[in-house]
Design a protein around this motif. Sequence first.
Motif, PDB file in Angstrom:
ATOM      1  N   ARG A  89      18.214  48.176 -11.338  1.00 11.78           N
ATOM      2  CA  ARG A  89      17.204  47.820 -12.345  1.00 11.78           C
ATOM      3  C   ARG A  89      16.290  46.674 -11.932  1.00 11.78           C
ATOM      4  NH1 ARG A  89      21.409  47.432 -17.469  1.00 11.78           N
ATOM      5  NH2 ARG A  89      22.951  48.894 -16.612  1.00 11.78           N
ATOM      6  N   GLY A  90      16.569  46.060 -10.787  1.00 13.36           N
ATOM      7  CA  GLY A  90      15.792  44.904 -10.375  1.00 13.36           C
ATOM      8  C   GLY A  90      16.273  43.634 -11.058  1.00 13.36           C
ATOM      9  N   ILE A  91      15.690  42.502 -10.654  1.00 12.61           N
ATOM     10  CA  ILE A  91      16.070  41.212 -11.231  1.00 12.61           C
ATOM     11  C   ILE A  91      15.841  41.196 -12.744  1.00 12.61           C
ATOM     12  CG2 ILE A  91      15.553  38.743 -11.246  1.00 12.61           C
ATOM     13  CD1 ILE A  91      16.974  39.559  -8.742  1.00 12.61           C
ATOM     14  N   ALA A  92      14.778  41.867 -13.190  1.00 11.11           N
ATOM     15  CA  ALA A  92      14.453  41.871 -14.622  1.00 11.11           C
ATOM     16  C   ALA A  92      15.556  42.511 -15.454  1.00 11.11           C
ATOM     17  CB  ALA A  92      13.130  42.599 -14.862  1.00 11.11           C
ATOM     18  N   GLY A  93      16.349  43.389 -14.835  1.00 11.29           N
ATOM     19  CA  GLY A  93      17.407  44.063 -15.577  1.00 11.29           C
ATOM     20  C   GLY A  93      18.719  43.305 -15.607  1.00 11.29           C
ATOM     21  N   LEU A  94      18.736  42.137 -14.973  1.00 12.91           N
ATOM     22  CA  LEU A  94      19.968  41.355 -14.903  1.00 12.91           C
ATOM     23  C   LEU A  94      20.162  40.509 -16.153  1.00 12.91           C
ATOM     24  CD1 LEU A  94      22.284  40.640 -12.827  1.00 12.91           C
ATOM     25  CD2 LEU A  94      20.961  38.583 -12.328  1.00 12.91           C
ATOM     26  N   SER A  95      21.291  40.683 -16.802  1.00 11.81           N
ATOM     27  CA  SER A  95      21.667  39.847 -17.941  1.00 11.81           C
ATOM     28  C   SER A  95      23.182  39.780 -17.972  1.00 11.81           C
ATOM     29  CB  SER A  95      21.137  40.434 -19.251  1.00 11.81           C
ATOM     30  OG  SER A  95      21.823  41.652 -19.555  1.00 11.81           O
ATOM     31  N   HIS A  96      23.710  38.806 -18.697  1.00  9.36           N
ATOM     32  CA  HIS A  96      25.159  38.726 -18.826  1.00  9.36           C
ATOM     33  C   HIS A  96      25.705  40.012 -19.453  1.00  9.36           C
ATOM     34  CE1 HIS A  96      24.583  34.280 -18.384  1.00  9.36           C
ATOM     35  NE2 HIS A  96      25.722  34.403 -17.739  1.00  9.36           N
ATOM     36  N   ARG A  97      24.965  40.548 -20.393  1.00  2.99           N
ATOM     37  CA  ARG A  97      25.434  41.747 -21.088  1.00  2.99           C
ATOM     38  C   ARG A  97      25.439  42.962 -20.151  1.00  2.99           C
ATOM     39  NH1 ARG A  97      26.338  42.314 -26.226  1.00  2.99           N
ATOM     40  NH2 ARG A  97      25.220  40.373 -26.692  1.00  2.99           N
ATOM     41  N   SER A  98      24.363  43.135 -19.364  1.00  2.80           N
ATOM     42  CA  SER A  98      24.308  44.290 -18.465  1.00  2.80           C
ATOM     43  C   SER A  98      25.366  44.194 -17.373  1.00  2.80           C
ATOM     44  CB  SER A  98      22.910  44.415 -17.844  1.00  2.80           C
ATOM     45  OG  SER A  98      22.600  43.306 -17.013  1.00  2.80           O
ATOM     46  N   VAL A  99      25.627  42.986 -16.918  1.00  2.00           N
ATOM     47  CA  VAL A  99      26.643  42.801 -15.873  1.00  2.00           C
ATOM     48  C   VAL A  99      28.039  43.025 -16.446  1.00  2.00           C
ATOM     49  CG1 VAL A  99      27.710  41.105 -14.329  1.00  2.00           C
ATOM     50  CG2 VAL A  99      25.215  41.274 -14.481  1.00  2.00           C
ATOM     51  N   ALA A 100      28.285  42.540 -17.654  1.00  3.49           N
ATOM     52  CA  ALA A 100      29.588  42.753 -18.286  1.00  3.49           C
ATOM     53  C   ALA A 100      29.869  44.240 -18.458  1.00  3.49           C
ATOM     54  CB  ALA A 100      29.632  42.046 -19.637  1.00  3.49           C
ATOM     55  N   ALA A 101      28.845  44.985 -18.868  1.00  5.88           N
ATOM     56  CA  ALA A 101      29.023  46.428 -19.051  1.00  5.88           C
ATOM     57  C   ALA A 101      29.295  47.111 -17.718  1.00  5.88           C
ATOM     58  CB  ALA A 101      27.775  47.021 -19.708  1.00  5.88           C
ATOM     59  N   GLU A 102      28.571  46.704 -16.685  1.00  2.00           N
ATOM     60  CA  GLU A 102      28.749  47.311 -15.365  1.00  2.00           C
ATOM     61  C   GLU A 102      30.121  46.982 -14.783  1.00  2.00           C
ATOM     62  OE1 GLU A 102      27.951  49.463 -11.963  1.00  2.00           O
ATOM     63  OE2 GLU A 102      26.728  49.366 -13.782  1.00  2.00           O
ATOM     64  N   ALA A 103      30.591  45.758 -15.021  1.00  4.96           N
ATOM     65  CA  ALA A 103      31.887  45.328 -14.485  1.00  4.96           C
ATOM     66  C   ALA A 103      33.046  45.761 -15.371  1.00  4.96           C
ATOM     67  CB  ALA A 103      31.907  43.804 -14.330  1.00  4.96           C
ATOM     68  N   ASP A 104      32.733  46.261 -16.563  1.00  5.72           N
ATOM     69  CA  ASP A 104      33.754  46.659 -17.532  1.00  5.72           C
ATOM     70  C   ASP A 104      34.655  45.487 -17.890  1.00  5.72           C
ATOM     71  OD1 ASP A 104      35.087  48.337 -19.267  1.00  5.72           O
ATOM     72  OD2 ASP A 104      36.481  49.099 -17.742  1.00  5.72           O
ATOM     73  N   VAL A 105      34.000  44.366 -18.228  1.00  5.16           N
ATOM     74  CA  VAL A 105      34.721  43.171 -18.660  1.00  5.16           C
ATOM     75  C   VAL A 105      34.082  42.672 -19.947  1.00  5.16           C
ATOM     76  CG1 VAL A 105      35.347  42.514 -16.303  1.00  5.16           C
ATOM     77  CG2 VAL A 105      33.255  41.582 -17.335  1.00  5.16           C
ATOM     78  N   PRO A 106      34.777  41.867 -20.726  1.00 10.27           N
ATOM     79  CA  PRO A 106      34.170  41.308 -21.938  1.00 10.27           C
ATOM     80  C   PRO A 106      32.968  40.431 -21.594  1.00 10.27           C
ATOM     81  CG  PRO A 106      36.556  41.003 -21.937  1.00 10.27           C
ATOM     82  CD  PRO A 106      36.189  41.462 -20.566  1.00 10.27           C
ATOM     83  N   LEU A 107      31.996  40.389 -22.478  1.00  9.05           N
ATOM     84  CA  LEU A 107      30.819  39.555 -22.261  1.00  9.05           C
ATOM     85  C   LEU A 107      31.207  38.105 -21.992  1.00  9.05           C
ATOM     86  CD1 LEU A 107      27.749  39.141 -22.296  1.00  9.05           C
ATOM     87  CD2 LEU A 107      27.885  38.915 -24.791  1.00  9.05           C
ATOM     88  N   GLY A 108      32.230  37.629 -22.692  1.00 13.82           N
ATOM     89  CA  GLY A 108      32.665  36.245 -22.515  1.00 13.82           C
ATOM     90  C   GLY A 108      33.141  35.933 -21.106  1.00 13.82           C
ATOM     91  N   SER A 109      33.597  36.964 -20.380  1.00 19.06           N
ATOM     92  CA  SER A 109      34.057  36.736 -19.004  1.00 19.06           C
ATOM     93  C   SER A 109      32.896  36.374 -18.090  1.00 19.06           C
ATOM     94  CB  SER A 109      34.755  37.985 -18.464  1.00 19.06           C
ATOM     95  OG  SER A 109      36.013  38.162 -19.054  1.00 19.06           O
ATOM     96  N   THR A 110      31.746  37.020 -18.317  1.00 16.52           N
ATOM     97  CA  THR A 110      30.609  36.713 -17.453  1.00 16.52           C
ATOM     98  C   THR A 110      30.089  35.302 -17.707  1.00 16.52           C
ATOM     99  OG1 THR A 110      29.019  37.682 -18.999  1.00 16.52           O
ATOM    100  CG2 THR A 110      29.933  39.139 -17.326  1.00 16.52           C
ATOM    101  N   THR A 111      30.053  34.909 -18.970  1.00 21.46           N
ATOM    102  CA  THR A 111      29.566  33.567 -19.271  1.00 21.46           C
ATOM    103  C   THR A 111      30.601  32.507 -18.917  1.00 21.46           C
ATOM    104  OG1 THR A 111      30.290  33.840 -21.576  1.00 21.46           O
ATOM    105  CG2 THR A 111      27.994  34.335 -21.074  1.00 21.46           C
ATOM    106  N   TYR A 112      31.875  32.886 -18.897  1.00 23.16           N
ATOM    107  CA  TYR A 112      32.925  31.946 -18.485  1.00 23.16           C
ATOM    108  C   TYR A 112      32.776  31.607 -17.006  1.00 23.16           C
ATOM    109  CZ  TYR A 112      37.541  30.249 -17.084  1.00 23.16           C
ATOM    110  OH  TYR A 112      38.573  29.509 -16.546  1.00 23.16           O
TER     111      TYR A 112
END
Length: 200
Positions: free
Chosen positions: A24-47
């Motif tokens: 998706r490019g840099i513009a598609g990067l967010s904590h939420r999109s990464v959490a979904a891709e990694a299959d982890v809770p959103l809180g894990s990415t921000t942690y």
Amino acid sequence: MARRYDPDRRRRIIDAAIRVVGERGIAGLSHRSVAAEADVPLGSTTYHFATLDDLLVAALRQSNEGFAQSIRDSPLFAAPDPGSEAGPGSGAGPGSGAGPATSAALANELSRLLEVWLSGDRTLIELDYDLYLAALRREAVRPIAAEWVDQATALLATHTDPATARALIALIDGICLQVLLTGGTYDRAYAREMFTRLLG
């Protein structure tokens, strides 16, 4: 419920961030999109990564390491075997402790490495430059981009002087970006000639 032990979660989040940028490019990067891709809770990415810049820094550093490793894996740059002797008549090559390579050998190997990077699936190298060029607008990422230049320069400087090594890295970036941006075909003979001219 006890928290599940997951020592690889940080690495999986970084891998997921790299995949998101690739798709998706840099513009598609967010904590939420990464959490979904990694299959982890959103809180894990921000942690693990409080800001998106933190995530980009980690992704670029991992990407840089992949490129640096591909150079280190080259026979020309491979570290000598501590148990081997590279004296006269040993048959050891430039990467095994026999001293700096000739300009022709270095030009040939650099042009070969570029061919490996550019002649196959370009998705990975496009992704790497996406992350690399993010440093243009994100100040926090700039030191990591500079790390790649310094790391690659140090590897090349084992076969030439530091100033020429840094110029070789600039030429590598220039050739890669021209090919990627124009969709052109990589010309190994041209690259080898340009490396040879630069090496003198």
